[in-house]
Scaffold this motif. Structure first.
Motif, PDB file in Angstrom:
ATOM      1  N   MET A   1       0.941  -1.290   0.045  1.00  0.00           N
ATOM      2  CA  MET A   1      -0.211   0.031  -0.306  1.00  0.00           C
ATOM      3  C   MET A   1       0.894   1.100   0.081  1.00  0.00           C
ATOM      4  N   ASN A   2       1.073   1.599  -1.087  1.00  0.00           N
ATOM      5  CA  ASN A   2       1.715   3.542  -0.899  1.00  0.00           C
ATOM      6  C   ASN A   2       0.601   4.405   0.535  1.00  0.00           C
ATOM      7  N   LYS A   3       1.771   4.548   0.811  1.00  0.00           N
ATOM      8  CA  LYS A   3       1.476   5.513   1.586  1.00  0.00           C
ATOM      9  C   LYS A   3       3.217   7.186   2.563  1.00  0.00           C
ATOM     10  N   PHE A   4       2.385   7.700   2.188  1.00  0.00           N
ATOM     11  CA  PHE A   4       3.983   8.947   2.560  1.00  0.00           C
ATOM     12  C   PHE A   4       3.061   9.837   2.849  1.00  0.00           C
ATOM     13  N   THR A   5       3.697  11.261   3.880  1.00  0.00           N
ATOM     14  CA  THR A   5       3.689  11.758   4.918  1.00  0.00           C
ATOM     15  C   THR A   5       4.584  13.043   3.718  1.00  0.00           C
ATOM     16  N   THR A   6       3.822  14.078   3.919  1.00  0.00           N
ATOM     17  CA  THR A   6       4.313  15.580   3.536  1.00  0.00           C
ATOM     18  C   THR A   6       4.403  16.816   4.633  1.00  0.00           C
ATOM     19  N   LEU A   7       6.086  16.878   4.875  1.00  0.00           N
ATOM     20  CA  LEU A   7       6.102  17.746   5.932  1.00  0.00           C
ATOM     21  C   LEU A   7       7.023  18.944   5.371  1.00  0.00           C
ATOM     22  N   VAL A   8       6.621  19.907   5.660  1.00  0.00           N
ATOM     23  CA  VAL A   8       7.762  21.418   5.378  1.00  0.00           C
ATOM     24  C   VAL A   8       9.054  21.705   6.448  1.00  0.00           C
ATOM     25  N   THR A   9      10.268  21.370   5.925  1.00  0.00           N
ATOM     26  CA  THR A   9      10.899  21.412   7.448  1.00  0.00           C
ATOM     27  C   THR A   9      11.653  22.855   7.877  1.00  0.00           C
ATOM     28  N   LEU A  10      12.892  22.421   9.167  1.00  0.00           N
ATOM     29  CA  LEU A  10      14.303  22.665   9.216  1.00  0.00           C
ATOM     30  C   LEU A  10      13.696  23.540  10.576  1.00  0.00           C
ATOM     31  N   ALA A  11      14.051  23.781  11.150  1.00  0.00           N
ATOM     32  CA  ALA A  11      14.060  23.964  12.879  1.00  0.00           C
ATOM     33  C   ALA A  11      13.880  25.558  12.801  1.00  0.00           C
ATOM     34  N   ALA A  12      13.007  25.895  13.620  1.00  0.00           N
ATOM     35  CA  ALA A  12      12.759  27.563  14.139  1.00  0.00           C
ATOM     36  C   ALA A  12      11.768  27.344  15.827  1.00  0.00           C
ATOM     37  N   THR A  13      12.254  28.362  15.804  1.00  0.00           N
ATOM     38  CA  THR A  13      10.837  28.539  17.062  1.00  0.00           C
ATOM     39  C   THR A  13       9.561  28.812  16.939  1.00  0.00           C
ATOM     40  N   THR A  14       8.737  28.929  18.052  1.00  0.00           N
ATOM     41  CA  THR A  14       7.825  30.025  17.892  1.00  0.00           C
ATOM     42  C   THR A  14       7.518  31.401  18.826  1.00  0.00           C
ATOM     43  N   ALA A  15       6.657  32.128  19.662  1.00  0.00           N
ATOM     44  CA  ALA A  15       6.853  32.750  20.284  1.00  0.00           C
ATOM     45  C   ALA A  15       5.320  33.751  19.923  1.00  0.00           C
ATOM     46  N   LYS A 101       8.138  20.998  10.822  1.00  0.00           N
ATOM     47  CA  LYS A 101       7.647  22.708  11.189  1.00  0.00           C
ATOM     48  C   LYS A 101       6.015  22.582  10.532  1.00  0.00           C
ATOM     49  N   ILE A 102       5.837  21.822   9.695  1.00  0.00           N
ATOM     50  CA  ILE A 102       4.145  21.135   9.343  1.00  0.00           C
ATOM     51  C   ILE A 102       4.690  20.142   8.859  1.00  0.00           C
ATOM     52  N   GLY A 103       3.041  19.586   8.527  1.00  0.00           N
ATOM     53  CA  GLY A 103       3.064  18.763   7.968  1.00  0.00           C
ATOM     54  C   GLY A 103       1.871  17.816   7.705  1.00  0.00           C
ATOM     55  N   PHE A 104       1.162  17.072   6.651  1.00  0.00           N
ATOM     56  CA  PHE A 104       0.301  16.871   6.316  1.00  0.00           C
ATOM     57  C   PHE A 104       0.102  15.314   5.820  1.00  0.00           C
ATOM     58  N   ALA A 105      -1.242  14.187   5.784  1.00  0.00           N
ATOM     59  CA  ALA A 105      -0.879  12.912   5.118  1.00  0.00           C
ATOM     60  C   ALA A 105      -2.527  12.684   5.557  1.00  0.00           C
ATOM     61  N   PHE A 106      -3.381  11.835   4.519  1.00  0.00           N
ATOM     62  CA  PHE A 106      -4.477  10.989   4.866  1.00  0.00           C
ATOM     63  C   PHE A 106      -3.805   9.563   5.611  1.00  0.00           C
ATOM     64  N   THR A 107      -5.041  10.056   6.684  1.00  0.00           N
ATOM     65  CA  THR A 107      -5.108   8.627   7.035  1.00  0.00           C
ATOM     66  C   THR A 107      -5.689   7.207   6.726  1.00  0.00           C
ATOM     67  N   ASP A 108      -7.311   7.608   6.468  1.00  0.00           N
ATOM     68  CA  ASP A 108      -8.211   6.942   5.103  1.00  0.00           C
ATOM     69  C   ASP A 108      -9.088   7.620   3.953  1.00  0.00           C
ATOM     70  N   ALA A 113      -4.782  14.571   8.488  1.00  0.00           N
ATOM     71  CA  ALA A 113      -3.926  14.626   8.544  1.00  0.00           C
ATOM     72  C   ALA A 113      -3.363  15.852   9.166  1.00  0.00           C
ATOM     73  N   TYR A 114      -2.934  16.959   9.964  1.00  0.00           N
ATOM     74  CA  TYR A 114      -1.858  18.141   9.545  1.00  0.00           C
ATOM     75  C   TYR A 114      -1.322  18.254  11.042  1.00  0.00           C
TER      76      TYR A 114
END
Length: 338
Positions: A1-15, A101-108, A113-114
């Motif tokens: 079964m194909n499955k993957f998740t997409t994430l926009v990456t690299l470290a940072a901080t929030t405030a 830092k941001i991601g997305f995937a289909f669970t069914d 899910a984000y």
């Protein structure tokens, strides 16, 4: 079964910061593209969700680039076109790459899910079939200390593009580089990333003395200086009127900031008298036009005022010294929405 998740990456901080609701709504911004990158060839991926190494990483160094992608801009958008694959919700919750830092995937078929940089959250979506092609748009608003993202599906039918919001604005960790990483297995059709400057903020107002709303388009700097356009300040004018006439932030306006007509000795001659409004500092705001009309009267009574010459955009006038008028005034008019 194909499955993957997409994430926009690299470290940072929030405030913590001002809530996004205090800013001009995202969809009311006029944007100008600053930089973009694109990977348009299809990629079939073979990887594991739990792997520390993405199956695919796309960024300015791996794709066609326009502009300067190293300069951070207030607005960013990422578009990923892929064939749908499902990830078990129980399995996905353990997929948290340290730099994502941001991601997305289909669970069914009816759930996605984000990822907000810390946790995954499930949301319901319109039913989708496995292997169906979908276009995911991630919009990132970096204007505030608390960055926010919106997830949408984009579909084009007969040349008309429609956007369906999957999850409206949620707080996310800040992305500090244009990089999209894909974990797992499946097929990625294309990846695009772009950053945008804000050319103007589209604001709807009801001008003083008017009933119908109109649109103005101040720059971000102007919008910040104006604050609440309709707020009445110490000089009796609104914040918007005060900014246009005097070029000051609303917090700097005092009761003395009102148009004052004075004689202009250096502007006249033996036959003409000159007057002006020297305390103005007129600002150009798209959607607002300023004009000044000199009026004269022999008695000063309300029904005796007549235009003296044509209106102008400077507030500087001359008139014959031997005129019969003995009273003068300048009427300032700001026309909005044109």
């Amino acid at each position: 079964m194909n499955k993957f998740t997409t994430l926009v990456t690299l470290a940072a901080t929030t405030a913590a910061g001002v809530a996004l609701a205090d800013l001009t709504p995202f969809d009311k911004l006029e944007l100008t593209a600053a930089a973009s990158f694109a990977k348009t060839e299809s990629s079939t991926l073979e990887g594991e969700l739990s792997s520390a190494t993405p199956a695919l990483v796309v960024g300015p160094g791996d794709a066609t680039v326009t502009g300067d992608p190293s300069v951070r801009q207030p607005i960013e958008k990422f578009t990923i076109v892929f064939y749908v694959g499902f990830v078990e919700w129980s399995e996905l919750q353990n997929v948290k790459p340290a730099e994502a830092k941001i991601g997305f995937a289909f669970t069914d078929a009816t759930h996605a899910a984000y990822f907000n940089g810390t946790t995954w959250t499930q949301v319901q979506v319109s039913e989708v079939a496995e292997e169906a092609e979908k276009t995911l748009l991630i919009e990132l608003d970096r204007r505030d200390a608390t960055k926010k993202a919106r997830f949408s599906f984009v579909e084009t039918v007969e040349g008309v593009e429609t956007k369906t919001v999957v999850k409206d604005w949620v707080a996310v960790a800040d992305v500090v580089s244009n990089t999209v990483a894909i974990y797992g297995s499946g097929t990625i059709v294309s990846v695009h990333g772009a950053t945008f400057t804000i050319a103007a903020e589209v604001i709807e107002i009801i001008p003083e003395g008017e009933d119908a709303p109109v649109v103005i388009k101040p720059t971000p700097e102007q919008a910040e200086a104006i604050g609440d356009p309709k707020a009445t300040l110490a000089n009796g004018h609104t914040a918007l009127t005060s900014y246009i006439l005097f070029g000051k932030a609303s917090t700097a306006i005092t009761a003395a900031d009102v148009p004052v007509v004075k004689g202009n000795p250096t502007g006249g001659d033996a036959s003409n008298v000159a007057i002006s409004i020297p305390n103005l500092n007129l600002q150009t705001v798209t959607g607002a036009t300023v004009s000044f009309q000199l009026k004269g009267s022999t008695s000063g009574d309300s029904d005796t005022w007549q235009n003296v010459g044509d209106a102008n955009a400077t507030g500087v006038f001359t008139f014959p010294a031997d005129t019969d008028y003995r009273y003068f005034k300048v009427v300032t008019t700001i026309t909005y929405g044109k």
